[in-house]
Design a protein around this motif. Structure first.
Motif, PDB file in Angstrom:
ATOM      1  N   SER A 166      -6.949   8.134 -16.112  1.00  0.00           N
ATOM      2  CA  SER A 166      -6.095   8.966 -16.971  1.00  0.00           C
ATOM      3  C   SER A 166      -5.543  10.195 -16.255  1.00  0.00           C
ATOM      4  CB  SER A 166      -6.883   9.416 -18.202  1.00  0.00           C
ATOM      5  OG  SER A 166      -8.047  10.130 -17.817  1.00  0.00           O
ATOM      6  N   LYS A 167      -6.181  10.616 -15.163  1.00  0.00           N
ATOM      7  CA  LYS A 167      -5.683  11.776 -14.442  1.00  0.00           C
ATOM      8  C   LYS A 167      -4.343  11.446 -13.798  1.00  0.00           C
ATOM      9  CE  LYS A 167     -10.169  13.877 -13.408  1.00  0.00           C
ATOM     10  NZ  LYS A 167     -11.093  14.330 -12.330  1.00  0.00           N
ATOM     11  N   LYS A 168      -3.413  12.369 -13.883  1.00  0.00           N
ATOM     12  CA  LYS A 168      -2.068  12.222 -13.298  1.00  0.00           C
ATOM     13  C   LYS A 168      -1.289  11.079 -13.930  1.00  0.00           C
ATOM     14  CE  LYS A 168      -3.479  14.142  -8.841  1.00  0.00           C
ATOM     15  NZ  LYS A 168      -3.483  13.972  -7.362  1.00  0.00           N
ATOM     16  N   LEU A 169      -1.720  10.630 -15.118  1.00  0.00           N
ATOM     17  CA  LEU A 169      -1.017   9.546 -15.794  1.00  0.00           C
ATOM     18  C   LEU A 169       0.404   9.951 -16.165  1.00  0.00           C
ATOM     19  CD1 LEU A 169      -1.493   6.658 -16.771  1.00  0.00           C
ATOM     20  CD2 LEU A 169      -2.280   7.587 -18.954  1.00  0.00           C
ATOM     21  N   THR A 228       0.831  -1.202   0.000  1.00  0.00           N
ATOM     22  CA  THR A 228       0.000   0.000   0.000  1.00  0.00           C
ATOM     23  C   THR A 228       0.865   1.250   0.000  1.00  0.00           C
ATOM     24  OG1 THR A 228      -1.734  -1.154   1.234  1.00  0.00           O
ATOM     25  CG2 THR A 228      -1.805   1.252   1.242  1.00  0.00           C
ATOM     26  N   VAL A 229       0.488   2.223  -0.832  1.00  0.00           N
ATOM     27  CA  VAL A 229       1.123   3.542  -0.844  1.00  0.00           C
ATOM     28  C   VAL A 229       0.024   4.583  -0.727  1.00  0.00           C
ATOM     29  CG1 VAL A 229       3.145   2.823  -2.179  1.00  0.00           C
ATOM     30  CG2 VAL A 229       1.090   3.590  -3.377  1.00  0.00           C
ATOM     31  N   HIS A 230       0.416   5.837  -0.455  1.00  0.00           N
ATOM     32  CA  HIS A 230      -0.594   6.859  -0.162  1.00  0.00           C
ATOM     33  C   HIS A 230      -0.995   7.707  -1.354  1.00  0.00           C
ATOM     34  CE1 HIS A 230      -0.621   5.908   4.036  1.00  0.00           C
ATOM     35  NE2 HIS A 230       0.666   6.098   4.151  1.00  0.00           N
ATOM     36  N   ASP A 231      -0.201   7.699  -2.421  1.00  0.00           N
ATOM     37  CA  ASP A 231      -0.556   8.509  -3.592  1.00  0.00           C
ATOM     38  C   ASP A 231       0.179   7.979  -4.813  1.00  0.00           C
ATOM     39  OD1 ASP A 231       2.109   9.444  -3.299  1.00  0.00           O
ATOM     40  OD2 ASP A 231       1.453  11.137  -2.097  1.00  0.00           O
ATOM     41  N   ILE A 232      -0.130   8.566  -5.970  1.00  0.00           N
ATOM     42  CA  ILE A 232       0.459   8.092  -7.217  1.00  0.00           C
ATOM     43  C   ILE A 232       1.965   8.303  -7.243  1.00  0.00           C
ATOM     44  CG2 ILE A 232       0.565   8.539  -9.716  1.00  0.00           C
ATOM     45  CD1 ILE A 232      -2.428   8.828  -9.719  1.00  0.00           C
ATOM     46  N   MET A 233       2.443   9.428  -6.710  1.00  0.00           N
ATOM     47  CA  MET A 233       3.881   9.669  -6.688  1.00  0.00           C
ATOM     48  C   MET A 233       4.604   8.574  -5.906  1.00  0.00           C
ATOM     49  SD  MET A 233       6.488  11.202  -7.678  1.00  0.00           S
ATOM     50  CE  MET A 233       5.763  12.621  -8.529  1.00  0.00           C
ATOM     51  N   SER A 234       4.016   8.150  -4.796  1.00  0.00           N
ATOM     52  CA  SER A 234       4.612   7.061  -4.012  1.00  0.00           C
ATOM     53  C   SER A 234       4.598   5.753  -4.798  1.00  0.00           C
ATOM     54  CB  SER A 234       3.863   6.889  -2.694  1.00  0.00           C
ATOM     55  OG  SER A 234       3.929   8.057  -1.916  1.00  0.00           O
ATOM     56  N   ALA A 235       3.526   5.534  -5.573  1.00  0.00           N
ATOM     57  CA  ALA A 235       3.451   4.341  -6.416  1.00  0.00           C
ATOM     58  C   ALA A 235       4.546   4.368  -7.477  1.00  0.00           C
ATOM     59  CB  ALA A 235       2.079   4.251  -7.073  1.00  0.00           C
ATOM     60  N   ILE A 284      -9.225  11.194 -24.035  1.00  0.00           N
ATOM     61  CA  ILE A 284      -8.337  10.460 -23.128  1.00  0.00           C
ATOM     62  C   ILE A 284      -7.322   9.651 -23.923  1.00  0.00           C
ATOM     63  CG2 ILE A 284      -8.246   8.579 -21.438  1.00  0.00           C
ATOM     64  CD1 ILE A 284     -10.869   9.591 -20.303  1.00  0.00           C
ATOM     65  N   LEU A 285      -7.758   8.992 -24.980  1.00  0.00           N
ATOM     66  CA  LEU A 285      -6.845   8.187 -25.790  1.00  0.00           C
ATOM     67  C   LEU A 285      -5.779   9.057 -26.445  1.00  0.00           C
ATOM     68  CD1 LEU A 285      -9.373   5.707 -27.451  1.00  0.00           C
ATOM     69  CD2 LEU A 285      -7.908   5.321 -25.467  1.00  0.00           C
ATOM     70  N   GLU A 286      -6.156  10.244 -26.885  1.00  0.00           N
ATOM     71  CA  GLU A 286      -5.188  11.161 -27.480  1.00  0.00           C
ATOM     72  C   GLU A 286      -4.183  11.631 -26.434  1.00  0.00           C
ATOM     73  OE1 GLU A 286      -2.943  13.438 -29.912  1.00  0.00           O
ATOM     74  OE2 GLU A 286      -4.424  11.907 -30.435  1.00  0.00           O
ATOM     75  N   GLN A 287      -4.670  11.927 -25.242  1.00  0.00           N
ATOM     76  CA  GLN A 287      -3.786  12.321 -24.144  1.00  0.00           C
ATOM     77  C   GLN A 287      -2.758  11.228 -23.858  1.00  0.00           C
ATOM     78  OE1 GLN A 287      -5.836  12.836 -20.398  1.00  0.00           O
ATOM     79  NE2 GLN A 287      -3.967  12.563 -19.231  1.00  0.00           N
ATOM     80  N   CYS A 288      -3.211   9.975 -23.822  1.00  0.00           N
ATOM     81  CA  CYS A 288      -2.307   8.852 -23.557  1.00  0.00           C
ATOM     82  C   CYS A 288      -1.275   8.699 -24.670  1.00  0.00           C
ATOM     83  CB  CYS A 288      -3.113   7.558 -23.409  1.00  0.00           C
ATOM     84  SG  CYS A 288      -4.184   7.514 -21.948  1.00  0.00           S
ATOM     85  N   ASN A 289      -1.724   8.884 -25.901  1.00  0.00           N
ATOM     86  CA  ASN A 289      -0.795   8.808 -27.033  1.00  0.00           C
ATOM     87  C   ASN A 289       0.307   9.846 -26.917  1.00  0.00           C
ATOM     88  OD1 ASN A 289      -1.253   6.945 -29.540  1.00  0.00           O
ATOM     89  ND2 ASN A 289      -3.277   7.342 -28.705  1.00  0.00           N
ATOM     90  N   GLN A 290      -0.057  11.047 -26.544  1.00  0.00           N
ATOM     91  CA  GLN A 290       0.922  12.112 -26.408  1.00  0.00           C
ATOM     92  C   GLN A 290       1.926  11.828 -25.300  1.00  0.00           C
ATOM     93  OE1 GLN A 290      -1.213  15.794 -25.945  1.00  0.00           O
ATOM     94  NE2 GLN A 290      -2.066  15.746 -28.015  1.00  0.00           N
ATOM     95  N   LEU A 291       1.501  11.050 -24.303  1.00  0.00           N
ATOM     96  CA  LEU A 291       2.416  10.685 -23.218  1.00  0.00           C
ATOM     97  C   LEU A 291       3.306   9.506 -23.567  1.00  0.00           C
ATOM     98  CD1 LEU A 291       0.004  10.999 -20.145  1.00  0.00           C
ATOM     99  CD2 LEU A 291       1.877  12.541 -20.743  1.00  0.00           C
TER     100      LEU A 291
END
Length: 411
Positions: free
Chosen positions: A137-140, A113-120, A163-170
């Protein structure tokens, strides 16, 4: 008549159940939901005013001022922190009572268990193997700091073009980008984890009915490690039954009237263990806990498993239980009054559960509560008393707290 105008922000399962309950009481009920889909899920609720548009802080304030609600119940998603802040602020300004309805959380020492995405992200930087990300998708973009993320990470998101376009750009493309609308079954999760050869599955601690359980059982079957993003900081609020109790006391509703939609499925039946036998399939931590509970009663206990914990080994040497050192076979289930399936193999647990039901044997399946015909309670035993506590498999934390409180008041 007392002002019984209640507004529920009802975008979750618990929010819907609360609306179904309030619909049978003498209140003027309104609900805010985030989408038309969420609105459709309230089809059981009659005589309700529904607001299905997204409301910002100012719009919530206007709604409270215009309608004069005397109670607002916030049953929004636990990660929709901004929405909760807006509701709380609006209630403060309108001097309207605010109640936070919380979801149950999954409690397990077997999950990291972690407390947030940064910890993950920091956790995953120190691992190897493929990862299935199911946190939305948020904070991906935060995951992009993981070395070789384009090859290691697979993201499962809603299939909207934006969302799919955002993921592609990342940089998440091809088979590393999975655009799908849930719910996701156990079998689908298993197939996905196997196909992608995932060592880790990242999810949130939302305890959405069915959703997290399906991920957990799939991870157990495939040997995938779950990395759980917990809620931090912990919110202050009430579970569904506690909110109902508050409403009952506030308005003096007749508590003897049982709400059909909230009836419990499992009846707390105490059965004799004298002269009866119990089979435990599995030899790990969960099996050990189940055995230690059963040893408080008169069952003759047999364990079937190729491996066992040190605690089970000691019990075997002391002749407190019988041990068969091999994999489970279908014939093993014959002649038992109670069976526990507690292996780390989903297929074996499922087989044990199916066979037990076929022969009319009480069965507890550790990794999928829907396959159980009884739940293992937290047990308190005294000279002339046995107390069993259960939350119908929903919250280990609440059961643990209740047990501690009961033990504290007993002589």
């Amino acid at each position: 008549m007392m002002n019984n105008k209640i507004l529920v922000f009802a975008g979750t399962y618990e929010g819907r159940k609360l609306c179904e309950y309030l619909n049978q009481k003498d209140v003027k009920l309104s609900a805010c939901v985030p989408t038309d889909y969420a609105k459709d899920l309230l089809w059981k609720v009659k005589n309700i005013q529904i607001y299905s548009e997204q409301l910002n802080g100012a719009a919530i304030e206007d709604l409270l001022q215009q309608k004069g609600f005397n109670i607002v119940i916030d049953a929004t998603h636990p990660y929709a922190k901004k929405v909760t802040q807006n509701i709380q602020s609006a209630c403060n300004k309108a001097k309207t009572e605010y109640i936070r309805l919380l979801r149950d959380e999954y409690q397990s020492s077997d999950i990291d268990t972690v407390h947030d995405i940064m910890s993950a992200v920091e956790y995953l930087k120190n691992t190897v193997g493929n990862v299935l990300i199911t946190t939305g998708s948020k904070k991906l973009s935060m995951y992009c700091s993981i070395p070789d993320y384009r090859n290691r990470l697979f993201v499962r998101v809603l299939p909207s073009p934006e969302i799919l376009e955002q993921c592609n750009q990342l940089g998440f493309k091809g088979r590393h980008l999975i655009g799908m609308q849930g719910p996701f079954s156990h079998d689908l999760n298993v197939a996905m984890l196997k196909q992608l050869n995932c060592s880790y599955l990242v999810t949130k601690n939302t305890k959405k009915v069915g959703d997290f359980d399906e991920k957990l059982s799939a991870a157990q079957e495939t040997g995938t490690k779950i990395l759980l993003i917990d809620r931090s900081p912990k919110e202050i609020g009430y579970c569904l039954n506690e909110v109902i109790d508050l409403i009952e006391k506030r308005y003096g509703f007749d508590e003897r009237k049982v709400n059909v939609t909230l009836k419990k499925e499992y009846f707390p039946l105490f059965v004799s263990s004298k002269g009866k036998s119990a089979l435990v399939v599995g030899g790990g931590k969960i099996a050990t806990r189940r055995i230690l509970t059963l040893l408080k009663f008169k069952y003759e206990i047999t364990v079937v498993s190729p491996t066992i914990t040190k605690e089970i080994e000691i019990l075997t040497r002391n002749n407190e239980i019988a041990y068969i050192e091999r994999e489970f076979a279908e014939k093993d289930i014959e002649g038992y009054s109670l069976v526990v399936a507690a292996t780390n193999d989903r297929r074996v647990n499922q087989l044990v559960g199916r066979l037990a039901k076929k022969f009319g044997i009480y069965v507890s399946v550790a990794d999928v509560k829907e396959e159980c015909t009884f739940y293992f309670p937290a047990v308190i035993t005294q000279t002339d008393m046995v107390i069993g506590i259960t939350s119908e498999g929903k919250s280990h934390k609440l059961v643990k707290e209740a047990k501690k409180k009961i033990e504290g008041v007993l002589p």
